[in-house]
Write a protein that holds these residues in place. Structure first.
Motif, PDB file in Angstrom:
ATOM      1  N   GLY A 139     -60.947 -27.135 -62.952  1.00  0.00           N
ATOM      2  CA  GLY A 139     -61.503 -27.516 -63.897  1.00  0.00           C
ATOM      3  C   GLY A 139     -63.331 -26.890 -64.330  1.00  0.00           C
ATOM      4  O   GLY A 139     -63.057 -25.767 -64.140  1.00  0.00           O
ATOM      5  N   THR A 161     -49.354 -25.987 -57.739  1.00  0.00           N
ATOM      6  CA  THR A 161     -50.211 -25.408 -59.040  1.00  0.00           C
ATOM      7  C   THR A 161     -51.283 -26.033 -58.723  1.00  0.00           C
ATOM      8  O   THR A 161     -51.269 -27.321 -58.297  1.00  0.00           O
ATOM      9  CB  THR A 161     -49.532 -25.939 -60.309  1.00  0.00           C
ATOM     10  OG1 THR A 161     -48.164 -25.333 -60.134  1.00  0.00           O
ATOM     11  CG2 THR A 161     -50.290 -25.504 -61.597  1.00  0.00           C
ATOM     12  N   ARG A 215     -55.272 -26.255 -60.845  1.00  0.00           N
ATOM     13  CA  ARG A 215     -55.750 -25.364 -61.288  1.00  0.00           C
ATOM     14  C   ARG A 215     -57.008 -25.892 -61.571  1.00  0.00           C
ATOM     15  O   ARG A 215     -57.453 -27.650 -60.859  1.00  0.00           O
ATOM     16  CB  ARG A 215     -55.178 -26.812 -63.052  1.00  0.00           C
ATOM     17  CG  ARG A 215     -54.188 -25.997 -63.548  1.00  0.00           C
ATOM     18  CD  ARG A 215     -53.621 -26.474 -64.361  1.00  0.00           C
ATOM     19  NE  ARG A 215     -52.383 -25.675 -64.648  1.00  0.00           N
ATOM     20  CZ  ARG A 215     -50.971 -26.347 -65.219  1.00  0.00           C
ATOM     21  NH1 ARG A 215     -51.066 -27.799 -65.169  1.00  0.00           N
ATOM     22  NH2 ARG A 215     -50.683 -25.001 -64.806  1.00  0.00           N
TER      23      ARG A 215
END
Length: 120
Positions: free
Chosen positions: A11, A7, A9
């Motif tokens: 920010g 995964t 991600r």
């Protein structure tokens, strides 16, 4: 998404370049306005003329300050293609604090004029 897949991600990302994945390729392109590029190249040429005129002059605190600001501005323009506002301000301040220099070194007067210092 499968169980074994990682995964990723992100920010808050700004002004960065990155790539994710086995075949990813990151590229960064910074484009300055053509007028700004021309102005910065003219400033670089004027800075180099100033450096040449300062060579061989007796060292003084004013000349040392100008040399340091010129070194930093030349490095930044050479590395990035432009002199940032902070760099221009530092160069401007060094020339203002050595006001007399701009009267006897023509290249200093040219750089001062390019930076908007009146009376130079």
């Amino acid at each position: 998404m499968g169980v074994d897949e990682p995964t990723v991600r992100f920010g808050d990302v700004s002004g960065s370049t990155f790539a994710v994945g086995s075949h990813a390729r990151a590229e960064t392109h910074h484009h300055a306005h053509p007028r700004e590029q021309a102005e910065d190249q003219e400033l670089l040429e004027a800075i180099r003329r100033l450096r040449a005129e300062l060579a061989g002059r007796p060292e003084s605190p004013a000349i040392a300050g100008i040399n340091e600001a010129v070194d930093e501005a030349e490095e930044e323009i050479t590395r990035t293609g432009r002199a940032g506002d902070d760099r221009r301000a530092r160069l401007r301040d060094s020339l203002r604090s050595a006001e007399g220099v701009t009267t006897w070194i023509s290249a200093a007067a040219t750089v001062a004029a390019m930076l908007g210092i009146g009376g130079a």
